[in-house]
Write a protein that holds these residues in place. Structure first.
Motif, short mmCIF file in Angstrom:
data_model
loop_
_atom_site.label_atom_id
_atom_site.label_comp_id
_atom_site.label_asym_id
_atom_site.label_seq_id
_atom_site.Cartn_x
_atom_site.Cartn_y
_atom_site.Cartn_z
N LEU A 156 0.83 -1.21 0.00
CA LEU A 156 0.00 0.00 0.00
C LEU A 156 0.86 1.25 0.00
O LEU A 156 0.56 2.23 -0.70
CB LEU A 156 -0.92 -0.02 1.23
CG LEU A 156 -2.05 -1.06 1.20
CD1 LEU A 156 -2.81 -1.05 2.52
CD2 LEU A 156 -3.01 -0.78 0.05
N GLU A 157 1.94 1.23 0.80
CA GLU A 157 2.84 2.39 0.80
C GLU A 157 3.47 2.60 -0.57
O GLU A 157 3.56 3.74 -1.06
CB GLU A 157 3.93 2.17 1.86
CG GLU A 157 3.41 2.20 3.29
CD GLU A 157 4.51 1.91 4.31
OE1 GLU A 157 5.63 1.56 3.84
OE2 GLU A 157 4.25 2.02 5.51
N MET A 158 3.90 1.48 -1.21
CA MET A 158 4.50 1.60 -2.55
C MET A 158 3.48 2.11 -3.56
O MET A 158 3.80 2.93 -4.43
CB MET A 158 5.06 0.25 -2.98
CG MET A 158 6.26 -0.20 -2.17
SD MET A 158 6.86 -1.83 -2.65
CE MET A 158 7.41 -1.48 -4.32
N GLU A 159 2.24 1.61 -3.48
CA GLU A 159 1.21 2.08 -4.41
C GLU A 159 0.94 3.56 -4.21
O GLU A 159 0.80 4.32 -5.18
CB GLU A 159 -0.08 1.28 -4.19
CG GLU A 159 0.00 -0.16 -4.70
CD GLU A 159 -1.30 -0.90 -4.47
OE1 GLU A 159 -2.18 -0.33 -3.78
OE2 GLU A 159 -1.43 -2.03 -4.99
N THR A 160 0.89 3.98 -2.96
CA THR A 160 0.67 5.40 -2.69
C THR A 160 1.82 6.24 -3.26
O THR A 160 1.60 7.28 -3.91
CB THR A 160 0.55 5.62 -1.18
OG1 THR A 160 -0.50 4.80 -0.66
CG2 THR A 160 0.25 7.07 -0.88
N LYS A 161 3.04 5.75 -3.03
CA LYS A 161 4.21 6.47 -3.55
C LYS A 161 4.20 6.50 -5.06
O LYS A 161 4.49 7.54 -5.68
CB LYS A 161 5.46 5.79 -3.03
CG LYS A 161 6.75 6.51 -3.42
CD LYS A 161 7.95 5.82 -2.81
CE LYS A 161 9.25 6.53 -3.20
NZ LYS A 161 10.43 5.85 -2.62
N GLN A 163 1.58 6.26 -7.08
CA GLN A 163 0.53 7.17 -7.53
C GLN A 163 0.98 8.62 -7.44
O GLN A 163 0.71 9.44 -8.32
CB GLN A 163 -0.73 6.93 -6.71
CG GLN A 163 -1.43 5.61 -7.02
CD GLN A 163 -2.65 5.38 -6.16
OE1 GLN A 163 -2.93 6.19 -5.27
NE2 GLN A 163 -3.35 4.29 -6.40
N ALA A 164 1.69 8.93 -6.33
CA ALA A 164 2.20 10.30 -6.20
C ALA A 164 3.21 10.61 -7.30
O ALA A 164 3.17 11.69 -7.92
CB ALA A 164 2.83 10.47 -4.82
N GLU A 165 4.11 9.65 -7.57
CA GLU A 165 5.09 9.87 -8.64
C GLU A 165 4.42 9.98 -10.00
O GLU A 165 4.82 10.80 -10.84
CB GLU A 165 6.10 8.72 -8.65
CG GLU A 165 7.01 8.70 -7.44
CD GLU A 165 7.95 7.51 -7.45
OE1 GLU A 165 7.78 6.65 -8.35
OE2 GLU A 165 8.85 7.44 -6.59
N HIS A 170 2.61 13.21 -14.60
CA HIS A 170 1.56 13.83 -15.42
C HIS A 170 1.70 15.35 -15.42
O HIS A 170 1.55 16.00 -16.47
CB HIS A 170 0.18 13.43 -14.89
CG HIS A 170 -0.22 12.04 -15.27
ND1 HIS A 170 -0.20 11.58 -16.58
CD2 HIS A 170 -0.63 10.99 -14.53
CE1 HIS A 170 -0.59 10.33 -16.62
NE2 HIS A 170 -0.86 9.93 -15.38
N LEU A 171 1.98 15.90 -14.24
CA LEU A 171 2.16 17.35 -14.19
C LEU A 171 3.36 17.79 -15.02
O LEU A 171 3.28 18.79 -15.77
CB LEU A 171 2.35 17.78 -12.73
CG LEU A 171 1.11 17.62 -11.81
CD1 LEU A 171 1.47 17.98 -10.38
CD2 LEU A 171 -0.04 18.49 -12.31
N GLU A 172 4.47 17.03 -14.92
CA GLU A 172 5.64 17.38 -15.72
C GLU A 172 5.35 17.26 -17.21
O GLU A 172 5.79 18.09 -18.02
CB GLU A 172 6.80 16.44 -15.35
CG GLU A 172 7.37 16.67 -13.95
CD GLU A 172 8.02 18.03 -13.81
OE1 GLU A 172 8.53 18.54 -14.82
OE2 GLU A 172 8.01 18.59 -12.70
N LYS A 173 4.56 16.20 -17.58
CA LYS A 173 4.20 16.02 -18.98
C LYS A 173 3.39 17.20 -19.49
O LYS A 173 3.61 17.71 -20.59
CB LYS A 173 3.43 14.72 -19.15
CG LYS A 173 3.03 14.42 -20.57
CD LYS A 173 2.26 13.12 -20.67
CE LYS A 173 1.83 12.85 -22.10
NZ LYS A 173 1.04 11.58 -22.20
#
Length: 451
Positions: A156-161, A163-165, A170-173
């Protein structure tokens, strides 16, 4: 199990005691001699008191019913006594057999009970082992569940991380896309500015070349010791004569071709293969349309400092004087450059429809000639002289030696980069990049074979 065993022993003891009590009672009632019988079974010892004889009832006789006195008399009679003792002995033997059978049965039951008890003990041990194993497995399961919970938390922590990345990506794109759109607009503006600057540069170059041509002519005349009167100028028929006159600078020169009504401006290449080349066709940037009539291709069009066609009549007059060599240079959009050279080149007159004559092909633009067939006539949109019913000049555009639409057309429509694929009416050379690839640039130039 022990309770069952004790119950069976008690039942055996009770049964044996009951039999002994009944035997003793019959002995006392018979008043005869007593016989003792002892049985040992496990911890119990049983003694049976058996009567010697038991009187049997007398046979029935006619007469009145027997009363109590008669029964007593019969029991005291010797014959009755002997008969009763014989019956008691049989019953005693029968009871002994029953007792032995019961004893054997009880022993079998006890043995079976003991075996069942042993099996139950073994099963109890196995059950205990299984319980211990089950307890161990349960502990292992709990440990695995704990590890699984820890792994789930990490996932769950990795999925959250992640998703944040991903959101950050997406923002950088989006930022890069906005930046790219801005840069695209800037690039378009720069291209427009560059085109305008190129046009200005071309104009300045033409003016510089004209000035340089005038200065060189003046220097040449002064060096030859001849005074030039105002308006007088040395005349050349082609660029080879310009080169022979000692001029080594490439540029636009005025040619005075014999039998031509007016002078022609032409670009002279003084660098390629010792120079002296008269350029008769140039395609470089698509700034000039080559969708022209027969008359325009005859007289020529365009600017000699940029894209232009010298004119079929001028080329005919030049190549009719002496044998000429033709050189065709081709450039694709990937930076590739090739050339095709013909040792003998001549163009027929207008009456001959500017018929093409070529010999002695060499070069890197294919293993064989890709210009046109020998004797092919020139065609334009208003003068169809090809050998095809489809009117190649109208279908493929431009004026050219089409024959049956041919292997090449260097006067087709100019297509820019990324739009030059699958263009049958573009600038094409079959043996270089194929029949539907529109080239970036072409140049056709001639020079006397004897140069």
């Amino acid at each position: 199990m022990w309770a069952l065993r004790l119950g069976l022993v008690a039942l055996a003891c009770a049964t044996t005691a009951l039999c002994a009590t009944r035997a003793q009672r019959r002995a006392l009632d018979g008043g005869g001699r007593r016989r003792y019988h002892r049985v040992q079974h496990g911890h119990c010892s049983y003694t049976f008191v058996l009567p010697e004889a038991d009187p049997l009832p007398c046979p029935a006789s006619p007469g009145p019913a027997p009363g109590p006195a008669n029964v007593l008399l019969q029991r005291d009679s010797p014959a009755g006594t002997a008969h009763a003792g014989h019956g008691a002995a049989q019953r005693l033997q029968h009871l002994e057999r029953i007792l032995e059978n019961s004893t054997q049965w009880l022993l079998k039951v006890l043995n079976q009970t003991w075996r069942i008890e042993m099996q139950l003990q073994e099963n109890s041990l196995s059950t205990t082992k299984l319980e211990k194993q089950l307890l161990l497995q349960t502990n292992e399961i709990h440990k695995l569940q704990n590890r699984n919970n820890i792994l789930e938390v990490r996932v769950l922590e990795m999925e959250t991380k992640q998703q944040a990345e991903l959101a950050g990506a997406h923002l950088e794109k989006e930022k890069l896309q906005r930046l790219l759109s801005r840069q695209s607009g800037t690039i378009e503006e720069l291209e427009k500015t560059l085109l305008a600057a190129s046009a200005n540069t071309s104009l300045l170059q033409r003016q510089q070349l004209q000035l340089l041509q005038s200065v060189q002519s003046l220097v040449r005349l002064v060096s030859q010791g001849r005074a030039m009167s105002p308006g007088q100028e040395q005349q050349f028929q082609d660029c080879a004569e310009v080169r022979r006159a000692g001029i080594r600078t490439s540029g636009v020169y005025t040619l005075h071709i014999a039998n031509l009504s007016e002078p022609k401006k032409a670009y002279c290449d003084m660098e390629t293969d010792q120079g002296g080349w008269t350029v008769i066709q140039l395609r470089a940037n698509g700034s000039l349309s080559f969708q022209r009539s027969w008359r325009e291709y005859k007289q020529g069009f365009g600017d000699a400092a940029g894209e232009y066609w010298l004119g079929n009549e001028a080329v005919h007059l030049l190549t009719s004087r002496v044998p000429y060599t033709l050189r065709v240079e081709l450039q694709d959009w990937e930076g590739g450059q090739v050339y095709a050279q013909y040792g003998k080149f001549q163009l027929g007159s207008e009456r001959q429809l500017y018929r093409l004559s070529l010999q002695d092909y060499s070069g890197t633009a294919g293993q064989q000639s890709g210009l046109a067939l020998q004797g092919t006539q020139f065609s334009t949109r208003d003068a169809d002289n090809d050998n095809c019913l489809c009117k190649c000049a109208q279908m493929l555009s431009g004026g050219w030696w089409f024959d049956a639409c041919g292997l090449s057309n260097l006067n087709g429509i100019y297509y820019p980069a990324r739009n030059n694929i699958r263009k049958l009416n573009g600038i094409r050379w079959h043996h270089f990049q194929g029949p539907s690839y529109s080239l970036k640039g072409t140049r056709m130039m001639i020079r006397p074979t004897s140069f």
